[in-house]
Design an enzyme around this catalytic site. Structure first.
Site, PDB file in Angstrom:
ATOM      1  N   ASP B 141       0.798  -1.233   0.000  1.00  0.00           N
ATOM      2  CA  ASP B 141       0.000   0.000   0.000  1.00  0.00           C
ATOM      3  C   ASP B 141       0.828   1.280   0.000  1.00  0.00           C
ATOM      4  O   ASP B 141       0.311   2.348  -0.287  1.00  0.00           O
ATOM      5  CB  ASP B 141      -0.945   0.008   1.213  1.00  0.00           C
ATOM      6  CG  ASP B 141      -2.057  -1.009   1.060  1.00  0.00           C
ATOM      7  OD1 ASP B 141      -2.497  -1.233  -0.086  1.00  0.00           O
ATOM      8  OD2 ASP B 141      -2.479  -1.593   2.076  1.00  0.00           O
ATOM      9  N   MET B 185      -6.033  -2.420  -5.659  1.00  0.00           N
ATOM     10  CA  MET B 185      -6.157  -2.379  -4.207  1.00  0.00           C
ATOM     11  C   MET B 185      -5.866  -0.962  -3.711  1.00  0.00           C
ATOM     12  O   MET B 185      -5.493  -0.090  -4.510  1.00  0.00           O
ATOM     13  CB  MET B 185      -5.205  -3.381  -3.567  1.00  0.00           C
ATOM     14  CG  MET B 185      -5.676  -4.823  -3.675  1.00  0.00           C
ATOM     15  SD  MET B 185      -4.470  -5.941  -2.928  1.00  0.00           S
ATOM     16  CE  MET B 185      -5.457  -7.416  -2.671  1.00  0.00           C
ATOM     17  N   GLU B 242      -9.895   0.632  -5.063  1.00  0.00           N
ATOM     18  CA  GLU B 242     -11.001  -0.003  -4.331  1.00  0.00           C
ATOM     19  C   GLU B 242     -11.522   0.900  -3.210  1.00  0.00           C
ATOM     20  O   GLU B 242     -12.637   0.725  -2.747  1.00  0.00           O
ATOM     21  CB  GLU B 242     -10.548  -1.333  -3.724  1.00  0.00           C
ATOM     22  CG  GLU B 242      -9.481  -1.180  -2.643  1.00  0.00           C
ATOM     23  CD  GLU B 242      -9.206  -2.461  -1.849  1.00  0.00           C
ATOM     24  OE1 GLU B 242     -10.083  -3.335  -1.789  1.00  0.00           O
ATOM     25  OE2 GLU B 242      -8.101  -2.562  -1.283  1.00  0.00           O
ATOM     26  N   LEU B 296      -3.289 -10.699  -6.934  1.00  0.00           N
ATOM     27  CA  LEU B 296      -2.101 -10.766  -7.802  1.00  0.00           C
ATOM     28  C   LEU B 296      -1.195  -9.559  -7.584  1.00  0.00           C
ATOM     29  O   LEU B 296       0.016  -9.640  -7.774  1.00  0.00           O
ATOM     30  CB  LEU B 296      -2.511 -10.853  -9.270  1.00  0.00           C
ATOM     31  CG  LEU B 296      -2.999 -12.230  -9.740  1.00  0.00           C
ATOM     32  CD1 LEU B 296      -3.616 -12.142 -11.121  1.00  0.00           C
ATOM     33  CD2 LEU B 296      -1.858 -13.251  -9.731  1.00  0.00           C
TER      34      LEU B 296
END
Lengths: 405, 405
Positions: B141, B185, B242, B296
């Site tokens: 992240d 993500m 997301e 992934l």
């Protein structure tokens, strides 16, 4: 010297451009045609005279194009009318080819493209035209008859195999893991899902279950499989084809409304989401995740199979030689000569035998319980995954080249 | 000679094992500790005495482990109680460490793991125990404060960049293309989605729009963007995080909450499908597809960044040296010394400054319209994607090694 033309049709693969380059390189070697034209967006583009001269492209760009995923000449899903209905399109197309002194037409595609190739070859012959139509196989689905396998499949299988192994490891890191479902493409056949059997850790397949469209999906059997395996190892890894169907022939993916959002929109999921919901509803565990590999299966050049790239190249290379030898209305097909060491040869199949036909995953390669595949399947798949390509790179990302941008 | 222990926590990355190997190799070089223990499944496993001796593993297995995605020592999402609440777990853990003559504890993880590291370091110090606790950063992240970037992020960004470029080409092959949405993500921050700006064709970013959680999502603006772009080029390519939120702070995907983890984090999904439905409802086109890259992003070692693998290794390597120098309660952080040529150095940050803090994507790197990122962002991302690893292979698929299987 006359000229030739090549075009691409249907869904892309990682290696469809390699076939075009194989043909270009063969022509450089054998000097059969003066120019190799490229029809942009398949038949649809050619009918609009959207044609480029590939012989004028720099060798460097051609090399980059070879390692570029997606249909670099553009594609179409254009289906020509039957000759009995109307010959207008046929005449128009042949006029365009004649005006460019084209003596050979190469179409890289799947079943529908072979239908087009067969129809055009037949029409040309019937009208005494000296133009040879040759099909070059291409589909990640591996569902063309007569050929041992199709260029494009090995690369899709290589990505699936790698992604399945990596997501398996990723989904195994906790003490209490859950159930992970990978959904592959394959609307009609199970080749892609089955290829996941090559994903192995310590020699053992990581997928506990593989479900294919060739075996009718039974909810009770599925839940029984999953419940028992989850009890045994507190983790289950499932691979499922998007084409799973029930006994009465209904697609699982069409029964699938997961939930409604705050705006009242139905959230449609694929097969993976459907299976996930079945597991949740059965109360086996709440830890269930589904991943749809999606179009990456057909465009992940970064994880393509070098053998597949080479075979696609050779299919284009051989196609040129077959056309030079005067063949018309055929598709180039692959014969597996030996599995170990792996070796193949090429031969011709009448394109109309390929058209509108489907090669299913063999029933005898599905295990007795219908939830996995046999070692014979593994032996078939394994040689198709050999090696990954080294890509050209610019500014740290892959350098690709298409002719439609 | 005393011993040390290393463990992993939180979500996996492609390079988290490389940090462990960096530490092992540094200890071989400097001979600081007798044994390097590995705690399996983080704190949770250590509390259950689930510990292995990594010094006994063959060098070949360690090399394979270095290029293996997922937390090869296993992971946990175990949150220790506050010391004020109960010291029972702390005492139990320290007893286990003392029994193994452990003088340094390394925890590879994100914010929550740095919280654990800080608490343990503080407790050990307060109780006069000679054990140093050092955190090694890890998260795809990229949302840890003070460090220029986090090991794990570059590999995720490399996969995103490549997958975005490849799916863009794949979705551009027809004369009439549609709208393609890639969902990345990034629950709280937009680093991953923003990294898609590195996916370029002919030097131009392929994503027409990139939407980040740092900018409130406005449906009208979104539809206006998409409608105009579709009218202009008959194709739109969108990247969305997301974690997109509306003005009033609601997650677009909050209707799709799957479950909550032990830290109270919601598991989200489905932004791509949500945006797809908005476009369909607005009647812009019916040709809209969404792809969720999913896990992934954190496990695609086959598309990892070599720079990231090396930096993760070096973070582990430096951690050992910092512990040997007597530091306690710190996290190893990365400083970018120069962008071109790219060079970095390491320094220490107090772990409690990292814990429960979030580094957001800079507002000044978001464009005026809030639907893309600036060239400054591109300059930041680009050096992090340098090179892909050459993986070990067995039977044509990557060879991986974890210690929990």
């Amino acid at each position: 010297m006359p000229n030739c033309i090549i075009a691409q049709s249907g869904g892309p693969t990682s290696v469809i451009n390699s076939s075009v380059v194989g043909l270009i390189r063969a022509n450089e070697e054998f000097k059969i045609f003066d120019k190799v034209y490229g029809g942009l967006n398949g038949i649809e583009g050619i009918l609009n005279k959207n044609i480029i001269d590939l012989s004028q492209i720099s060798s460097e760009d051609i090399d980059t194009f070879r390692l570029t995923p997606s249909s670099g000449l553009g594609s179409c899903r254009y289906k020509m009318k039957n000759i009995e209905e109307s010959t207008e399109e046929y005449d128009r197309l042949l006029d365009i080819l004649k005006s460019l002194d084209i003596k050979a037409f190469f179409y890289v595609g799947g079943n529908d493209s072979m239908d087009t190739t067969a129809k055009l070859g037949k029409y040309a012959k019937e009208n005494g035209l000296d133009i040879n139509f040759i099909g070059i196989p291409k589909t990640i689905d591996n569902d063309l008859m007569y050929t041992d396998h199709t260029p494009g499949f090995g690369s899709a299988a290589n990505f699936i195999s790698t992604a399945v192994l990596e997501t398996y490891l990723d989904s195994s890191v906790y003490i209490n893991n859950g159930i992970f479902i990978v959904e592959t493409m394959g609307r009609d056949t199970g080749w892609l899902a089955a290829s996941a059997c090559t994903a192995r850790y310590n020699g053992k397949p990581v997928a506990d279950f593989i479900y294919l469209p060739e075996k009718a999906f039974n909810v009770e059997d599925f839940l029984c499989d999953v419940r028992a395996k989850f009890k045994e190892q507190n983790q289950v890894f499932i691979v499922a084809s998007e084409g799973l169907k029930t006994e009465d022939g209904r697609f699982l993916s069409e029964m699938n409304v997961i939930s409604q959002d705050n705006f009242g929109h139905s959230q449609l999921g694929g097969v993976g989401q459907h299976l996930r919901q079945l597991i949740l509803d059965a109360g086996i565990t709440t830890r269930v995740k589904a991943l749809e590999l999606g179009v990456l299966q057909r465009c992940a050049m970064h994880c393509a199979s070098q053998i597949d790239i080479d075979e696609a190249f050779n299919a284009g290379y051989e196609a040129l030689k077959y056309a030079a030898d005067g063949h018309n209305g055929y598709m180039v097909a692959i014969k597996r000569e030996s599995n170990s060491p792996y070796s193949t040869s090429f031969f011709l199949v009448e394109a109309n035998k390929i058209a509108n036909n489907v090669k299913y995953f063999p029933k005898e390669w599905i295990n007795e319980k219908g939830n996995g595949v046999t070692e014979e399947a593994y032996e078939y798949f394994m040689p198709l995954l050999n090696g990954v390509p080294t890509l050209y790179r610019t500014n740290n990302v892959p350098q690709y080249k298409v002719f439609t941008k």
